[in-house]
Design a protein around this motif. Structure first.
Motif, PDB file in Angstrom:
ATOM      1  N   ARG A 175       0.933  -1.165   0.092  1.00 28.00           N
ATOM      2  CA  ARG A 175       0.043  -0.140  -0.182  1.00 28.00           C
ATOM      3  C   ARG A 175       0.914   1.222   0.049  1.00 28.00           C
ATOM      4  NH1 ARG A 175      -5.260   1.039   1.263  1.00 28.00           N
ATOM      5  NH2 ARG A 175      -5.634   3.252   1.928  1.00 28.00           N
ATOM      6  N   LEU A 176       1.939   1.332   0.788  1.00 26.38           N
ATOM      7  CA  LEU A 176       2.941   2.503   1.030  1.00 26.38           C
ATOM      8  C   LEU A 176       3.399   2.602  -0.400  1.00 26.38           C
ATOM      9  CD1 LEU A 176       4.593   4.446   2.541  1.00 26.38           C
ATOM     10  CD2 LEU A 176       6.547   2.724   2.962  1.00 26.38           C
ATOM     11  N   THR A 289       9.151  12.978  -2.971  1.00 30.77           N
ATOM     12  CA  THR A 289       9.398  12.912  -1.501  1.00 30.77           C
ATOM     13  C   THR A 289       8.284  13.631  -0.926  1.00 30.77           C
ATOM     14  OG1 THR A 289      10.401  15.130  -1.673  1.00 30.77           O
ATOM     15  CG2 THR A 289      11.736  12.957  -1.716  1.00 30.77           C
ATOM     16  N   GLU A 290       7.500  14.468  -1.128  1.00 27.42           N
ATOM     17  CA  GLU A 290       6.313  14.935  -0.300  1.00 27.42           C
ATOM     18  C   GLU A 290       5.240  13.942  -0.375  1.00 27.42           C
ATOM     19  OE1 GLU A 290       4.193  17.939   1.942  1.00 27.42           O
ATOM     20  OE2 GLU A 290       6.265  17.410   1.769  1.00 27.42           O
ATOM     21  N   THR A 291       4.849  12.958  -1.629  1.00 23.63           N
ATOM     22  CA  THR A 291       3.915  12.219  -1.619  1.00 23.63           C
ATOM     23  C   THR A 291       4.230  10.939  -0.648  1.00 23.63           C
ATOM     24  OG1 THR A 291       3.493  12.685  -4.001  1.00 23.63           O
ATOM     25  CG2 THR A 291       2.904  10.842  -3.193  1.00 23.63           C
ATOM     26  N   LEU A 292       5.449  10.692  -0.576  1.00 25.28           N
ATOM     27  CA  LEU A 292       5.817   9.431   0.358  1.00 25.28           C
ATOM     28  C   LEU A 292       5.604   9.859   1.629  1.00 25.28           C
ATOM     29  CD1 LEU A 292       7.414   7.079   1.000  1.00 25.28           C
ATOM     30  CD2 LEU A 292       9.722   8.391   0.778  1.00 25.28           C
ATOM     31  N   ARG A 293       5.773  11.382   2.022  1.00 25.57           N
ATOM     32  CA  ARG A 293       5.835  11.581   3.340  1.00 25.57           C
ATOM     33  C   ARG A 293       4.267  11.498   3.924  1.00 25.57           C
ATOM     34  NH1 ARG A 293       4.139  16.043   6.280  1.00 25.57           N
ATOM     35  NH2 ARG A 293       3.648  17.145   4.394  1.00 25.57           N
ATOM     36  N   VAL A 295       1.766  10.041   2.335  1.00 24.17           N
ATOM     37  CA  VAL A 295       1.191   8.629   2.291  1.00 24.17           C
ATOM     38  C   VAL A 295       1.543   7.769   3.689  1.00 24.17           C
ATOM     39  CG1 VAL A 295       1.474   6.296   1.399  1.00 24.17           C
ATOM     40  CG2 VAL A 295       1.092   8.393  -0.103  1.00 24.17           C
ATOM     41  N   ALA A 296       2.868   7.986   3.998  1.00 25.75           N
ATOM     42  CA  ALA A 296       3.332   7.425   5.432  1.00 25.75           C
ATOM     43  C   ALA A 296       2.660   7.896   6.329  1.00 25.75           C
ATOM     44  CB  ALA A 296       4.874   7.603   5.585  1.00 25.75           C
ATOM     45  N   GLU A 297       2.287   9.330   6.498  1.00 24.85           N
ATOM     46  CA  GLU A 297       1.615   9.978   7.588  1.00 24.85           C
ATOM     47  C   GLU A 297       0.198   9.313   7.622  1.00 24.85           C
ATOM     48  OE1 GLU A 297       0.330  14.363   7.822  1.00 24.85           O
ATOM     49  OE2 GLU A 297       2.089  14.316   8.411  1.00 24.85           O
TER      50      GLU A 297
END
Length: 336
Positions: A175-176, A289-293, A295-297
């Motif tokens: 999912r991540l 990197t902002e998308t990753l942050r 999604v993780a959040e």
């Protein structure tokens, strides 16, 4: 940067000062030529202040304040000016390992600011770009939309978002990765294969690859390339991956992973073939990197940045993955 220090601290002008631009002028240096210019494009007080700080080598905060005052900064604004120089990274604390002006990360910024991307708000820009790409395609085969690993390398399919499995780790990892960088659909831009993914990308280039190091896929610590078109993990042979300084193994928990972002520059360089590639890559890196942050959040996964790019080389080596631009640690364990 905090400049509330004792007066005998040592400070110096950062190499990033060469990136200052006033209008269309580069008062300290011309990044395209690596040379220096006369300080004649700045307000007189700022030019004098920077000249003094450059020649001084190292200064205390008290000395820097005096230099600014003598250069013409009003007394009531000296502290604010000093703090602004420090916050902008122009005035930095003294260090023996300060990067050279041509270090990788500074050089990236230099190319980015002198190479504006194409303006696709102009109706003719897209048509001209497509025609140019067709001329490229007559000479060179366009790159595929994602890095292709040999079919013989072991693959582990990841669960789709709509599927529940007994493997909670792979479910969360899948999912991540899918929400961060998975291919939602394929597309073409002229002769160039492209893909639609969650983060925006200039020209749909998506010029990156993601790798995950974990012990939860094969039973031992190994690094896997996330194949976004297949939504699978491809196990990388040791000869095809150079561990980064922030990689970790036995000391970590079973749900811990290293996640790294690698540059696949050929996907964007084939199209632009000029220094325009630099601002495009940096813009897209910010999107990813902002998308990753985010999604993780949303999944309550803590991310810790462990490494960024410092080396100057951009081209790929003889390995499948390109240079590492960012690296993170994350824990996918679920509790309660």
């Amino acid at each position: 940067m905090n400049v509330d220090r004792v007066a005998d601290d040592a400070w110096q002008l950062s190499p990033s000062a060469s990136l200052i631009r006033v209008g269309d002028a580069w008062p300290l240096g011309d990044p395209a030529r690596g040379s220096h210019r006369i300080l004649n494009a700045l307000p007189a007080w700022l030019g004098q202040a920077l000249a003094v700080l450059t020649s001084a080598g190292t200064v205390t905060l008290g000395q820097a304040s005096d230099d600014l005052a003598r250069a013409g900064v009003p007394e009531a604004h000296v502290d604010f000016c000093l703090r602004s120089l420090a916050d902008a990274g122009v005035l930095v604390e003294y260090s023996t390992d300060i990067p050279e002006r041509d270090a990788g990360n500074l050089r990236d910024r230099q190319w980015a600011v002198i190479s504006p991307p194409a303006d696709y708000r102009d109706p003719g820009t897209k048509d001209a770009d497509v025609q140019l790409m067709y001329s490229y395609a007559e000479e060179d085969e366009p790159p595929v939309s994602s890095t292709q690993a040999p079919e013989t390398w072991a693959r582990t399919p990841l669960p789709r978002l709509e599927n529940n499995t007994d493997n909670r780790f792979l479910e969360r990892l899948g999912r991540l990765l899918y929400l961060t960088y998975g291919v939602h659909s394929e597309m073409d831009f002229g002769p160039l294969p492209r893909s639609r993914r969650t983060p925006p990308s200039f020209g749909a280039s998506h010029p990156f690859d993601i790798c995950v190091t974990t012990s939860q896929v094969s039973g031992t610590w190994a690094t896997h390339y996330y194949q976004p078109s297949e939504h699978s993990l491809v196990t990388l042979p040791a000869s095809q991956y150079s561990p980064g300084a922030g990689d970790f193994h036995e000391s970590c928990g079973s749900g811990d992973i290293t996640l790294s972002i690698h540059l696949a520059i050929e996907r964007v360089h084939w199209r632009y073939r000029t220094s325009t590639v630099y601002p495009t890559v940096l813009l897209d890196l910010g999107h990813l990197t902002e998308t990753l942050r985010l999604v993780a959040e949303s999944m309550r996964i803590g991310l810790t940045v462990t490494a960024g790019r410092t080396e100057p080389a951009l081209p790929k080596s003889d390995q499948v993955m390109g240079p590492r631009l960012r690296q993170y640690r994350a824990c996918l364990e679920t509790r309660g």
